[in-house]
Design an enzyme around this catalytic site. Structure first.
Site, short mmCIF file in Angstrom:
data_model
loop_
_atom_site.label_atom_id
_atom_site.label_comp_id
_atom_site.label_asym_id
_atom_site.label_seq_id
_atom_site.Cartn_x
_atom_site.Cartn_y
_atom_site.Cartn_z
N ASN A 6 0.85 -1.19 0.00
CA ASN A 6 0.00 0.00 0.00
C ASN A 6 0.89 1.25 0.00
O ASN A 6 1.41 1.64 1.03
CB ASN A 6 -0.91 -0.03 1.25
CG ASN A 6 -1.82 1.18 1.33
OD1 ASN A 6 -2.00 1.90 0.34
ND2 ASN A 6 -2.42 1.40 2.49
N TRP A 7 1.04 1.80 -1.18
CA TRP A 7 1.94 2.97 -1.32
C TRP A 7 1.33 4.26 -0.77
O TRP A 7 2.00 5.28 -0.73
CB TRP A 7 2.30 3.17 -2.81
CG TRP A 7 3.22 2.14 -3.37
CD1 TRP A 7 3.73 1.04 -2.75
CD2 TRP A 7 3.76 2.13 -4.71
NE1 TRP A 7 4.54 0.34 -3.61
CE2 TRP A 7 4.59 0.99 -4.81
CE3 TRP A 7 3.63 2.96 -5.82
CZ2 TRP A 7 5.27 0.67 -5.99
CZ3 TRP A 7 4.30 2.65 -6.98
CH2 TRP A 7 5.12 1.51 -7.07
N LYS A 8 0.06 4.20 -0.41
CA LYS A 8 -0.63 5.41 0.08
C LYS A 8 -0.41 6.57 -0.90
O LYS A 8 -0.58 6.37 -2.09
CB LYS A 8 -0.18 5.72 1.51
CG LYS A 8 -0.34 4.49 2.42
CD LYS A 8 -0.28 4.80 3.88
CE LYS A 8 -0.46 3.51 4.68
NZ LYS A 8 -0.55 3.72 6.10
N HIS A 91 -10.02 1.28 4.39
CA HIS A 91 -8.75 1.49 5.11
C HIS A 91 -8.98 2.49 6.25
O HIS A 91 -9.80 3.40 6.12
CB HIS A 91 -7.67 2.01 4.14
CG HIS A 91 -6.31 2.03 4.76
ND1 HIS A 91 -5.90 3.03 5.61
CD2 HIS A 91 -5.29 1.14 4.71
CE1 HIS A 91 -4.66 2.75 6.03
NE2 HIS A 91 -4.27 1.61 5.49
N GLU A 161 -6.19 -4.68 10.43
CA GLU A 161 -5.19 -3.66 10.75
C GLU A 161 -5.63 -2.90 11.99
O GLU A 161 -6.47 -1.99 11.88
CB GLU A 161 -5.06 -2.66 9.61
CG GLU A 161 -4.66 -3.25 8.28
CD GLU A 161 -4.04 -2.18 7.39
OE1 GLU A 161 -2.83 -2.23 7.16
OE2 GLU A 161 -4.78 -1.27 6.97
N GLY A 167 1.42 2.74 11.21
CA GLY A 167 2.36 3.84 11.37
C GLY A 167 3.11 3.80 12.70
O GLY A 167 3.88 4.71 13.01
N GLY A 231 2.59 -0.89 4.56
CA GLY A 231 2.64 0.52 4.18
C GLY A 231 4.07 0.97 3.97
O GLY A 231 4.68 0.72 2.93
#
Ligand code: PGA
Length: 247
Positions: A6-8, A91, A161, A167, A231
């Site tokens: 997930n490159w965001k 998400h 998640e 993060g 991420g």
């Protein structure tokens, strides 16, 4: 093993995106038995898809409507046309912008109708000793699967998640993930047990939140998961390569 990268909202330019995509492709080509699904910003999907050999593509979100006056949104049809085959839905970062369980319910059904594989994210913001996390995850799953017919239940990928691990410095511990995997399967079994024909519930469950190479082995062995939603460690070729090598 499934890895969703997930490159965001990274990277800043299409050139850099293609460079990262090519690096990802090389890393994955050296590893058998791993399915890697790259979820770049929507603007880069088409360019990456043109070079996708060995990788799959996902959108990071979509809208329910197929067309019309929806400024800034993208539809499942457009995602398919850009050659993505998966779509991340619900998400935590979308839920934080106000996305509701009700919208996620409609999106999961819409993605399946469009022939895309939904990757539905669920997860609690806080855990407590009375198991509040289970109530949260149960109600998110009930909503997400409310319009999913029994025949399609195993086609939906579930990414658990915990919001507090996204993060963060480190992931949740594998024992807690193992417990959650059992809970997710049990919730789906309860949801689909009332039908005429017995359904074999065998969901694909991923873990996401602060995953990197150093935690892959423990989480895969102990967490009862089929893979990871990654991420930060996916937007740098070095950390992603270490992660894939650790499988
Ligand atoms: P992270 O993000 O791996 O950077 O914690 C995971 C996610 O939000 O998908």
């Amino acid at each position: 093993m499934i890895i969703v990268a997930n490159w965001k909202m990274h990277p800043g330019t299409e050139r850099e995106a293609l460079r990262l995509f090519e690096a990802t492709k090389k890393i994955v080509a050296a590893r058998k038995g791993v399915t890697v699904i790259v979820a770049p910003p929507a603007l880069y999907i088409r360019a990456c898809a043109a070079k996708r050999k060995g990788l799959f593509l996902a959108a990071q979100n979509a809208t329910i409507e197929d067309d019309g006056a929806h400024t800034g949104d993208i539809s499942f049809t457009q995602i398919k046309d850009a050659k993505a085959t998966y779509v991340i839905l619900g998400h935590a970062e979308r839920r934080a912008c106000g996305e509701t369980d009700e919208q996620i319910r409609a999106k999961v059904a819409g993605a399946l109708r469009a022939g895309l594989v939904p990757i539905v994210c669920v997860g609690e913001s806080i855990r407590d000793e009375n198991g509040a996390q289970f109530d949260t995850v149960r109600s998110q799953l009930r909503a997400a699967f409310a319009e999913v017919p029994a025949a399609k239940v195993n086609s939906v990928i579930i990414a658990y998640e915990p919001v507090w691990a996204i993060g963060a410095a480190k992931p949740m511990n594998p024992r807690d993930m193992h417990e959650m995997s059992i809970f997710i399967r049990k919730t789906l079994i309860d949801l689909y047990s009332g039908g005429q024909k017995p359904v074999k519930i065998a969901p694909t469950i991923l873990y996401g939140g602060a995953m990197d190479a150093s935690h892959v082995k423990d989480m895969h062995e102990g967490g009862d998961v089929s893979g990871f939603l990654v991420g930060r460690a996916s937007v740098d070729a070095t950390t992603f390569s270490e992660l894939i090598k650790s499988i």
